[in-house]
Design an enzyme around this catalytic site. Structure first.
Site, mmCIF file in Angstrom:
data_model
loop_
_atom_site.group_PDB
_atom_site.id
_atom_site.type_symbol
_atom_site.label_atom_id
_atom_site.label_comp_id
_atom_site.label_asym_id
_atom_site.label_seq_id
_atom_site.Cartn_x
_atom_site.Cartn_y
_atom_site.Cartn_z
ATOM 1 N N TRP A 102 0.814 -1.224 0.000
ATOM 2 C CA TRP A 102 0.000 0.000 0.000
ATOM 3 C C TRP A 102 0.837 1.258 0.000
ATOM 4 O O TRP A 102 0.500 2.228 -0.692
ATOM 5 C CB TRP A 102 -1.020 -0.020 1.140
ATOM 6 C CG TRP A 102 -2.126 -0.998 0.839
ATOM 7 C CD1 TRP A 102 -2.421 -2.145 1.516
ATOM 8 C CD2 TRP A 102 -3.060 -0.946 -0.258
ATOM 9 N NE1 TRP A 102 -3.472 -2.797 0.921
ATOM 10 C CE2 TRP A 102 -3.882 -2.086 -0.166
ATOM 11 C CE3 TRP A 102 -3.271 -0.050 -1.300
ATOM 12 C CZ2 TRP A 102 -4.910 -2.343 -1.093
ATOM 13 C CZ3 TRP A 102 -4.288 -0.309 -2.222
ATOM 14 C CH2 TRP A 102 -5.094 -1.440 -2.102
ATOM 15 N N ASP A 172 -1.319 6.712 6.761
ATOM 16 C CA ASP A 172 -2.398 5.853 6.279
ATOM 17 C C ASP A 172 -2.631 4.781 7.336
ATOM 18 O O ASP A 172 -1.815 3.883 7.515
ATOM 19 C CB ASP A 172 -1.988 5.226 4.938
ATOM 20 C CG ASP A 172 -3.035 4.256 4.382
ATOM 21 O OD1 ASP A 172 -4.046 3.996 5.062
ATOM 22 O OD2 ASP A 172 -2.819 3.758 3.257
ATOM 23 N N LYS A 196 -11.780 -1.973 6.436
ATOM 24 C CA LYS A 196 -10.959 -2.993 7.082
ATOM 25 C C LYS A 196 -11.452 -3.195 8.521
ATOM 26 O O LYS A 196 -11.702 -4.293 8.957
ATOM 27 C CB LYS A 196 -9.482 -2.609 7.069
ATOM 28 C CG LYS A 196 -8.921 -2.257 5.682
ATOM 29 C CD LYS A 196 -8.514 -3.470 4.861
ATOM 30 C CE LYS A 196 -8.415 -3.195 3.369
ATOM 31 N NZ LYS A 196 -7.381 -2.256 2.965
HETATM 32 C C1 LIG Z 1 -6.879 -1.514 1.602
HETATM 33 C C2 LIG Z 1 -5.903 -0.410 1.807
HETATM 34 C C3 LIG Z 1 -5.836 0.704 0.940
HETATM 35 C C4 LIG Z 1 -6.748 0.863 -0.269
HETATM 36 O O1 LIG Z 1 -7.942 1.394 0.101
HETATM 37 P P1 LIG Z 1 -9.152 1.729 -0.901
HETATM 38 O O2 LIG Z 1 -10.219 2.172 0.035
HETATM 39 O O3 LIG Z 1 -9.473 0.480 -1.650
HETATM 40 O O4 LIG Z 1 -8.692 2.833 -1.776
HETATM 41 C C5 LIG Z 1 -4.921 1.700 1.239
HETATM 42 N N1 LIG Z 1 -4.089 1.602 2.293
HETATM 43 C C6 LIG Z 1 -4.118 0.552 3.138
HETATM 44 C C7 LIG Z 1 -3.180 0.493 4.290
HETATM 45 C C8 LIG Z 1 -5.019 -0.483 2.916
HETATM 46 O O5 LIG Z 1 -5.050 -1.543 3.746
#
Ligand SMILES: *Cc1c(COP(=O)(O)O)cnc(C)c1O
Length: 363
Positions: A102, A172, A196
């Protein structure tokens, strides 16, 4: 409904939340309408947004000098919106860490807007560990630092806060937001989509320090300018009412049923310890992907000795009712995601299955 949902995302949600959502889909009594047909301009939804924001603030212990936004476009859109705000037109470089799948997606988006300095990359070593502070030459004049607190695909988690206090920290937290207490005042911007750990897909929570919006590049597209979302209280355009409502229920569950993030962290630690304990006690039958010190409390990634054995394991696990265990398509192997709503009991059941599988094969 299966309680054995180890999916990497969209992930497991609390049973009580699913039941309440089901009732709300039929009817939200306060609104006199079904959840899927209520206007985002209604008083009811204004109250939903206000409470969801208040709950996020309470859980994070957030100071008044932060905005809390509920946006669309996923974490992926934040990969772009952040450098548009903080890097466009600047001469300094933004510092990024390349610690897994990511963070690797975020870097090229930032590079479209300005200079990016990748301080460390785990690409050559297969993203099996995270860097130590001695490997990270943070600069005082960086535009900002960006990192991913929990690499969902590889199962790597920082168990400390990185960077310097005089450079904006951007993180993030998509896969570990609200999984443990967070020193939110150390961050300038935190983002996490819901799917998540917090709810269904469709909404991304952005927590940002108000002062970041004091100087904004000219001519940003209106929907990519955080100021418009702030001014419109997250209804600049039609928001995902359903997703935000479920996030509200999850934050209520965290506050009332769990009792806050300190308790949530204890439960998450217990689950992680049991699962890694099972891996470590298997004498090499199961091999953890991440270095021990960097193991994630959210995504437990491991391999078996051969692809054949892995396929067999996954097939039998699915037949036994375990969902979502195949590793991310970029990595393969096995990934057990043990997000907030996954019970300790479900982890114990998986440990028993792993034990049993190993004995059957070794017999
Ligand atoms: C799943 C994930 C993403 C992607 O997220 P989207 O909502 O599909 O854009 C980005 N960063 C992390 C850490 C993730 O686990």
């Amino acid at each position: 409904m299966s309680r054995l949902n180890f999916s990497g995302g969209p992930g497991v949600l609390p049973q009580s939340v699913l039941q309440e959502t089901q009732r709300a889909i039929a009817l939200v009594p306060e609104a006199g309408l079904p959840l899927l047909g209520i206007s985002h301009r209604s008083d009811w939804f204004a109250a939903v947004l206000a409470e969801a924001e208040a709950n996020v603030r309470a859980l994070l212990g957030l100071a008044d000098d932060y905005h809390v936004l509920f946006l669309q476009g996923g974490a992926t859109l934040q990969f772009s919106m952040i450098p548009m705000l903080l890097l466009r037109g600047r001469t300094q470089a933004a510092e990024y860490l390349h610690t897994g799948y990511w963070s690797g997606k975020a870097i090229p988006e930032a590079a479209r807007e300005g200079k990016v300095k990748v301080l460390w990359s785990g690409a050559d070593t297969g993203f099996k560990r995270l860097p130590g502070d001695d490997e990270l030459p943070f600069a005082a004049d960086a535009a900002y630092l960006h990192y991913v607190s929990n690499e969902t695909v590889e199962g790597l988690q920082f168990h400390r806060i990185l960077g310097r206090d005089d450079v904006p920290r951007v993180c993030d937290m998509s896969s570990d937001f609200l999984s443990a207490p967070c020193a939110s005042d150390k961050f300038s911007l935190i983002y996490a989509h819901a799917q998540k750990n917090l709810g269904p897909a469709g909404v991304t929570i952005v927590v940002l320090r108000k002062s970041l919006l004091e100087s904004v590049p000219e001519n940003l597209h209106a929907s990519l300018d955080y100021r418009n979302h702030v001014a419109a209280h997250s209804i600049y355009n039609t928001p995902p009412v359903f997703a935000i409502y479920v996030v509200l229920l999850v934050t209520r569950w965290l506050l009332r049923d769990i009792g806050g993030l300190a308790r949530m962290a204890e439960i998450n630690r217990t689950k992680a310890e049991r699962l890694y304990g099972e891996i470590d006690a298997s004498e090499g039958f199961y091999v953890g992907h991440a270095d021990v010190a960097d193991r994630s409390h959210m995504n437990v990634v491991f391999n078996l000795r051969t692809p054949q054995l892995e396929a067999d394991f996954l097939r039998r696990a699915l037949a036994a009712g375990f969902h979502g265990l195949p590793g991310h398509r970029s990595l393969g192997g096995v990934r057990a995601s043990i997000y907030n709503a996954l019970s300790i009991d479900a982890v114990d059941t998986l440990c028993e299955f792993m034990d049993e599988f190993r004995r059957t094969v070794q017999r």
